[in-house]
Motif scaffolding. Sequence first.
Motif, short mmCIF file in Angstrom:
data_model
loop_
_atom_site.label_atom_id
_atom_site.label_comp_id
_atom_site.label_asym_id
_atom_site.label_seq_id
_atom_site.Cartn_x
_atom_site.Cartn_y
_atom_site.Cartn_z
N TYR B 5 1.04 -1.21 -0.16
CA TYR B 5 -0.18 0.10 -0.06
C TYR B 5 1.03 1.23 -0.11
CZ TYR B 5 -3.75 2.97 1.37
OH TYR B 5 -4.78 4.00 1.59
N SER B 6 1.05 1.78 -1.01
CA SER B 6 1.88 3.03 -1.18
C SER B 6 1.00 4.35 -0.97
CB SER B 6 2.68 2.89 -2.57
OG SER B 6 3.03 1.68 -2.93
N CYS B 7 1.71 5.10 -0.12
CA CYS B 7 1.00 6.21 -0.35
C CYS B 7 1.98 7.36 -0.08
CB CYS B 7 -0.01 6.39 0.98
SG CYS B 7 1.20 6.21 2.53
N CYS B 8 1.72 8.54 -0.76
CA CYS B 8 2.67 9.63 -0.72
C CYS B 8 2.12 10.68 -0.05
CB CYS B 8 3.07 9.92 -2.05
SG CYS B 8 4.33 10.80 -2.44
N CYS B 36 5.89 5.00 2.17
CA CYS B 36 5.71 3.82 2.69
C CYS B 36 5.55 2.40 2.05
CB CYS B 36 4.69 3.68 3.83
SG CYS B 36 3.06 4.38 3.48
N GLU B 37 6.31 1.65 1.99
CA GLU B 37 6.08 0.13 1.19
C GLU B 37 6.16 -0.80 2.32
OE1 GLU B 37 9.57 0.00 -0.92
OE2 GLU B 37 9.22 1.73 -2.24
N ARG B 38 4.85 -1.78 2.30
CA ARG B 38 4.74 -2.49 3.28
C ARG B 38 5.26 -2.13 4.62
NH1 ARG B 38 3.83 -7.59 1.55
NH2 ARG B 38 4.01 -7.84 -0.80
N VAL B 41 8.97 2.62 6.10
CA VAL B 41 8.77 4.09 5.60
C VAL B 41 10.22 4.75 5.33
CG1 VAL B 41 7.97 6.22 6.37
CG2 VAL B 41 7.00 4.11 7.36
N LYS B 42 10.02 5.22 4.14
CA LYS B 42 11.28 6.00 3.52
C LYS B 42 10.95 7.56 3.76
CE LYS B 42 13.64 3.02 0.45
NZ LYS B 42 13.47 1.58 0.67
N PHE B 43 11.60 8.07 4.48
CA PHE B 43 11.61 9.45 4.91
C PHE B 43 12.57 10.21 3.92
CE2 PHE B 43 8.96 9.05 8.28
CZ PHE B 43 9.61 7.99 9.05
N THR B 44 12.16 11.24 3.21
CA THR B 44 13.05 12.14 2.49
C THR B 44 13.37 13.34 3.32
OG1 THR B 44 11.61 11.55 0.60
CG2 THR B 44 13.18 13.57 0.62
N VAL B 45 14.62 13.48 3.68
CA VAL B 45 15.21 14.52 4.61
C VAL B 45 15.73 15.50 3.89
CG1 VAL B 45 16.82 14.97 6.41
CG2 VAL B 45 15.79 12.64 6.38
N PHE B 95 2.06 0.91 12.07
CA PHE B 95 0.87 0.77 11.09
C PHE B 95 0.08 -0.54 11.46
CE2 PHE B 95 1.48 4.21 8.17
CZ PHE B 95 3.16 4.31 8.31
N GLU B 96 0.27 -0.90 12.75
CA GLU B 96 -0.52 -2.14 13.18
C GLU B 96 -2.03 -2.08 13.02
OE1 GLU B 96 1.25 -4.95 13.32
OE2 GLU B 96 -0.75 -5.76 13.29
N GLY B 97 -2.23 -1.16 13.36
CA GLY B 97 -3.85 -0.84 13.53
C GLY B 97 -4.48 -0.59 12.14
N PRO B 98 -3.92 0.33 11.18
CA PRO B 98 -4.72 0.30 10.08
C PRO B 98 -4.32 -1.08 9.09
CG PRO B 98 -3.47 2.22 10.17
CD PRO B 98 -3.02 1.18 11.58
N ARG B 99 -3.26 -1.78 9.20
CA ARG B 99 -3.17 -3.03 8.68
C ARG B 99 -4.25 -3.99 9.18
NH1 ARG B 99 2.05 -4.62 10.14
NH2 ARG B 99 3.10 -2.54 9.13
N GLU B 100 -4.36 -3.98 10.24
CA GLU B 100 -5.26 -5.13 10.69
C GLU B 100 -6.76 -4.85 9.97
OE1 GLU B 100 -4.51 -5.69 15.16
OE2 GLU B 100 -6.86 -5.39 14.88
N LYS B 101 -7.21 -3.55 10.07
CA LYS B 101 -8.35 -3.01 9.50
C LYS B 101 -8.45 -3.69 8.08
CE LYS B 101 -11.22 0.81 10.81
NZ LYS B 101 -11.42 2.27 11.15
N MET B 102 -7.17 -3.50 7.43
CA MET B 102 -7.05 -3.66 6.05
C MET B 102 -7.40 -4.96 5.71
SD MET B 102 -4.34 -2.67 3.36
CE MET B 102 -2.74 -3.47 4.14
N HIS B 103 -6.87 -5.70 6.77
CA HIS B 103 -7.28 -7.27 6.60
C HIS B 103 -8.36 -7.71 6.76
CE1 HIS B 103 -4.91 -10.95 6.40
NE2 HIS B 103 -5.76 -11.65 7.46
N LYS B 104 -9.11 -6.76 7.71
CA LYS B 104 -10.56 -7.23 8.10
C LYS B 104 -11.15 -7.03 6.67
CE LYS B 104 -11.75 -5.10 11.56
NZ LYS B 104 -12.52 -4.54 13.00
#
Lengths: 595, 404
Positions: B5-8, B36-38, B41-45, B95-104
Amino acid sequence: MAASSERSPPPFPDSEEPELLEDSDEGADAFTGTSISEMDSPSPDSTRPPKDIFNEPPEDIFSDPLSNINSEPQKKVDAKIPSPSSDEAIDLFSDPLDDDSEVMSSPEVQNPMPDLLNEPVEAPKSDVLGEPPVHRNAARQQDVFEDPPKSSSKSSSVKKAASAEMFGDDDDEEDLFKEPPNVVTKKPQPSGPPVDVFTEVKSDVKVKPQVKDDPTDLFAEEALTAPAPKPSAGSSSSRTNGVHSEEQDLFSEATVELSLDSPRNDRKNKDAVKPSVSAPAAPVASSSSKAPSKTLEELEEEESEDKFDLNISITNPEKVGDGMNAYMAYKVSTQTSLTMFRSKTFTVRRRFSDFLGLFEKLSEKHSQNGYLIPPPPEKSILGMTKVKVGKDDPSSAEFVERRRAALERYLQRVVSHPSLLQDPDVREFLEKEELPRAVSTQALSGAGFLKMLNKATDAVSKMTIKMNEQDVVSGRTCSQGCFDQRMKAWQRWQDAENMLQKKREAEAKLLWANKPDKLQQAKDEISEWEAKVTQYEREFERISATVRNEVIRFDKEKARDFNRQVIKYLESLLHSQQQLIKYWDAFLPEAKAIV
Amino acid sequence: MTGPYSCCSCIVFVHSVSVDLNNDASLVIDIPDALCERDKVKFTVHTKTTLSSFQKPEYSVQRQHEDFIWLHDTIVETEEYAGLIIPPAPPKPDFEGPREKMHKLGEGESSMTKEEYAKMKQELEAEYLAVFKKTVQVHEVFLQRLSSHPMFRKDRNFQIFLEYDQDLTVRRKNAKEMFGGFFKNMVKSADEVLISGVKEVDEFFEQEKNFLLDYSSKIKDATAKAEKMTRSHKNVADDYNHISGALNNIAADNNTAFKKHLEKCAEVFEKLRVSISKVEDRMASDQELKLTELLRYYTRDIQAAKDLLYRRARALADYENSNKALDKARLKGKDVAQAEENQKQCLQKFDKLSESGKKELTSFKARRVVAFRKNLIEMTELEIKHAKNSVSLLQGSIEVLKSN
């Protein structure tokens, strides 16, 4: 928030029951339309403070959803809330007129009848026509009811002209006299004689469920043929007819779900429901009490609004007596301007068994006619025992409170039922100082005992839910009772018809067999059965009409109740939000003073 | 919904749980972007600097969470900084919370109606975004604190962190080191108990110690409560969903005059829900950002301050020990010079720690007070706005229902 405080709420339309209004949709659309479509670009409108937050970029995260949150609806809703009751009335009545009763809308007070009468009237009604506008007083009506058992004579119906809507044909005056109470007339006519008339008529009518002469059904049919051009003054309680749905079951079940939530929420939010709550509730109920005060012609006229002239409140539960003989006495206060009561306001003390007694009496009398008698709140041994024992804990207080609210609701329903209001028992209940103890309702009576035991276990866990469920379910059972009555009437009718058929066949056979003496007898029998058939048919139709009306009225009440509850709930939400604002406002200067 | 789930997120916040840390233009750091990939999280500093120690005036590098942790740890381990409050490390992105939700959501897809599914998806996305923003923020603040501190900004490792345009590929702590770290913590706690017996000479530090101990327990409590509150707000928003859904169902089933009424109610409620649940939701996230996050951050910060105190106390204990050793040596008459040297060093260390500690703690306090003030004010104002919004929404709905 300037916006919300400046806006003054639109005038609360007094007429309550415009469920059918198309106008109301408008209002809804306004609300929707504005909230959703609006603001994509937050306008820098200073009168829209709520949007400001959303304008601040860095802080706020979701910029787009914000635009949807909209404070506009206030404005728009204002603009569009339909107020004139007459509009409603008109809309209302243009619709349903396919069904019985109601409103014939001719806007003249006194003489619409003749017009109506003239139109669809069939031949033999000339008599009737001649009379109606003339006779309008009690005496006349008395006469009318003295005539009763004439099966078909239309002429006698002339006397009944009082109700003007007599189009002499078949059937029931019963309907006639049920109609006016049902039809809410907004005319503020003086109660006077017609009320009494109706009362007595009612009782007479009840006694003689025979088909008298005519009017009401005729009137009903009349209604059918004279639809749109006679917009009646909005009587809010006018039935919206149209579909008489047999989907009572679905409906009730649905309502069960709802009543679980909203009253419960309501209870959570309002600890002590003030008795005055019944006051706003009361106006909502149909202004049935108004109806008897108008003559039937005037019924058609209503332009004025719904005013409920009978306010009932139940307050002040007090424990009387001691130990296991203790009981809670509730103060039942009535305020009314109806003349059928002896005074304008009065208060009596009643206990729970009195309410049950009232219910039983009413059931006995009316369910025959296919009325829906509102069910009283259920008995609860557990709760009452707690109270009797004198435990002063919150649960017993809660129980008393719940019971009080339920009793109040029950009474409201009873009095808002136009026909029941006429019942002398009801009046007695409200007025009389001392009521004979209703013995059969003793909590521990043998028959009910087992039932009670079973219910006790449920009651423990489901008190609140049970209360509401019971209401609705009993309502359903009641209505089923009505339907049963109707079925029985239909059955009788069918049987009579069969008999008639057989008799006819017998006659035919005799003819054929050429036995003249037996023939005469057969002919007699036939005419006898014919009469019976007609009678049963009429009865059946009467009951059908009643049942239909009842169901519809029931519907409407449910709708009103529900609406009321939802509004209450929202208002309590509103209240807590306003409190929140207060608290945060108080906190702000403190936060600013942090050093 | 499966797969990465990629988001920017392209939102820049000058969101500060501490006071604005970027006022010094000589070294400005922010995290404008993150991917964020899986799990990762890759931050751009992004760095802008006028300092001569940097080779270029502007940098943009990709860093992962582990890189931040590495930086933090190296700083902690630097002896020089013992007298400073070291900015707490940012917590791992959760990201545990959202991941769980996504699973559900994925599982329940077939059993839900289309609208429900869409709604849930929306909620899920919102939640994901919120977590995301939070984590970006804490990482950013960490860097900003380092950059605004006169000592840390000169740190070599810090510079590498900002400059090095390749993957840092920091060596993840292997098992031994992890265990070692764990062990060290245990020792430390035991030590703390021991040295709490050491008599404190300085009034200032005595006070600070007590204050910090008290404060830290209170702030932990407050954080827990704030989290509960934001959860409840989210639940309220959910409940509205349920109610309006139920109303819709009832209305659909009905065929009587009541139906129109019900539909109207359902409609109103739906609208109400949409807006109020948004309000509630946003209130929840605002609260979270302003209050809960604030509290969480300061919990960590307090811990960092406590660590400083610990180090100082440690130094004090060392000093006292060295004193004793010196006395003993003098008594015995041997190794006196060494002992003296030792003692001198300990004293020096202790003094240094005390001095810088004092400075740090004072400025910490000031910083903290300002941050709380700012955030509380902002939060209160937001609360008021939200409540007023709700009020007007409710009023509107009531009007509509009454006009029925």
